[in-house]
Design a protein around this motif. Sequence first.
Motif, short mmCIF file in Angstrom:
data_model
loop_
_atom_site.label_atom_id
_atom_site.label_comp_id
_atom_site.label_asym_id
_atom_site.label_seq_id
_atom_site.Cartn_x
_atom_site.Cartn_y
_atom_site.Cartn_z
N LEU A 57 3.97 -24.74 76.42
CA LEU A 57 3.50 -23.48 75.85
C LEU A 57 4.05 -23.37 74.43
N TYR A 58 3.17 -23.02 73.49
CA TYR A 58 3.53 -22.90 72.08
C TYR A 58 3.08 -21.56 71.53
N ARG A 59 3.72 -21.15 70.41
CA ARG A 59 3.27 -19.99 69.64
C ARG A 59 3.29 -20.39 68.17
N THR A 60 2.16 -20.17 67.49
CA THR A 60 2.06 -20.51 66.08
C THR A 60 2.74 -19.45 65.22
N ARG A 61 2.91 -19.76 63.95
CA ARG A 61 3.50 -18.80 63.01
C ARG A 61 2.65 -17.54 62.89
N LYS A 62 1.35 -17.67 63.14
CA LYS A 62 0.46 -16.50 63.08
C LYS A 62 0.39 -15.76 64.41
N GLY A 63 1.13 -16.22 65.41
CA GLY A 63 1.20 -15.51 66.68
C GLY A 63 0.19 -15.96 67.73
N THR A 64 -0.51 -17.05 67.49
CA THR A 64 -1.45 -17.58 68.49
C THR A 64 -0.67 -18.33 69.55
N TRP A 65 -0.92 -17.98 70.80
CA TRP A 65 -0.31 -18.66 71.94
C TRP A 65 -1.26 -19.74 72.42
#
Length: 125
Positions: A57-65
């Motif tokens: 599971l990841y989260r981008t700098r823009k908040g996309t999971w």
Amino acid sequence: ALFLYNQTGGQPIYLGGTMAILYVGKKRLNTDTAEHICNWWTSGIGKNDFRYEDVDLYRTRKGTWFLHGEGGAMTRWAHCCSDGTQTWGTDAEVLSLEEAYEWLVRRNEMNEGLEEYFTDIIEEG
């Protein structure tokens, strides 16, 4: 490994390297620059089992999971072969904030860190 993904149902294209660039819908997701939240795998069975999954599971700098996973022929990550059978596959899936929260809770991951990421949806009981 570096893969190029698309939503057309085809196999991802291996580009080499150690990270993954994922194209899901109109989103470009990079496992190298996104925050890695956790890893989950099916315990108790080996990689040769059709039900085995290994998911990050990841989260981008823009908040996309998003999930980046791989698994056997009986998992959501399976890919179809030209003869109609299914085989081991790898893919990505974008999640909403609520879906990411539910994914973590269902797998009993990060109970202590949930409030750091999900303050907007967790309320006092």
